[in-house]
Write an enzyme that holds these catalytic residues in place. Sequence first.
Site, PDB file in Angstrom:
ATOM      1  N   ILE A   1      38.115  49.248  40.359  1.00  0.00           N
ATOM      2  CA  ILE A   1      38.289  49.585  41.769  1.00  0.00           C
ATOM      3  C   ILE A   1      39.763  49.659  42.143  1.00  0.00           C
ATOM      4  CG2 ILE A   1      37.941  48.728  44.122  1.00  0.00           C
ATOM      5  CD1 ILE A   1      35.198  47.691  43.192  1.00  0.00           C
TER       6      ILE A   1
ATOM      7  N   ARG B   1      47.599  41.080  36.211  1.00  0.00           N
ATOM      8  CA  ARG B   1      48.004  40.040  35.256  1.00  0.00           C
ATOM      9  C   ARG B   1      48.676  40.648  34.037  1.00  0.00           C
ATOM     10  NH1 ARG B   1      46.282  34.765  35.273  1.00  0.00           N
ATOM     11  NH2 ARG B   1      44.838  34.135  36.922  1.00  0.00           N
TER      12      ARG B   1
ATOM     13  N   ALA C   1      42.477  41.996  43.796  1.00  0.00           N
ATOM     14  CA  ALA C   1      42.313  41.166  42.598  1.00  0.00           C
ATOM     15  C   ALA C   1      41.182  40.160  42.779  1.00  0.00           C
ATOM     16  CB  ALA C   1      43.615  40.441  42.289  1.00  0.00           C
TER      17      ALA C   1
ATOM     18  N   TYR D   1      31.084  32.530  43.610  1.00  0.00           N
ATOM     19  CA  TYR D   1      31.527  33.880  43.960  1.00  0.00           C
ATOM     20  C   TYR D   1      31.212  34.197  45.424  1.00  0.00           C
ATOM     21  CZ  TYR D   1      32.257  38.927  43.635  1.00  0.00           C
ATOM     22  OH  TYR D   1      32.701  40.209  43.840  1.00  0.00           O
TER      23      TYR D   1
ATOM     24  N   ILE E   1      28.948  48.081  42.206  1.00  0.00           N
ATOM     25  CA  ILE E   1      29.808  49.206  41.848  1.00  0.00           C
ATOM     26  C   ILE E   1      29.903  49.275  40.326  1.00  0.00           C
ATOM     27  CG2 ILE E   1      32.100  50.213  42.026  1.00  0.00           C
ATOM     28  CD1 ILE E   1      30.583  50.143  44.688  1.00  0.00           C
TER      29      ILE E   1
END
Length: 252
Positions: free
Chosen positions: A19, A39, A92, A156, A189
């Site tokens: 994304i 990262r 992120a 999450y 997605i």
Amino acid sequence: MTVSTSKGCIIVTGASRGIGAAISLGLVRAGYTVGCLSRSGEAPQVEGATEADRSQWFSAKCDVSRPEQLKEAFSDVVKRSGQPIVGLVNNAGIHSQGRVENIAEAEFKNVMDVNAYSVLAASQVVYPHLLENKGGLIVNIGSFFDKLGIKQHLTYCATKAAVAAMTRCMAVEWASKAIRVLNVAPGYIQTDFNREMIEKGPLGEFLSKRIPAGVPGNAQDVGQLVTSLFVLNSPYMTGETIYIDGGHGMLQ
């Protein structure tokens, strides 16, 4: 002397793949210079990107949960691009899954740091840049999991609910500074990371029945939406969560 036609620089975190890469490509094609933080420090890996596109993004290695690294990366991008920062996309994030009774303290804190604290940290770093610009837009990438109860996804879901709440609080506090904050909350997605799972595993069969359109979205869908928010530049729109899930979250 070459005169830049860029609309300014937008920082995108988690920009190397998926994304984040799609958002970066969309913003470049809308006329922005893009600071691509990740990262790895790699440039966005996105299909269809041209040399002209690549010339308008500047990659920087950064742990988004570390404010000192964020400050250094932001300054580096400004120096190399020669453009003022006019916006931020907090994309992120990492995933976590496990039964509630087995969630470890270290795992919970790590996911909260990357998914939620980084939104605060990056927004604090971009704040003086946007003040200098006399306003701007921050787009946070949340999830439709922020409003759902999903088995084995407490960590999450908690982080994404936090992102939505932070969006509202930043929006009302910074509105007088002409700094708008929005939350884009995708559903399922399909990306390179989960393509095989969706196409060949039981998840794909579940989604074909659960999503009204019968298929998951793709990274370009989210990229187009985020880009449109910057291009539209609607001054009275702030604090909202915009769901992009194909109607999945409202299906009964």
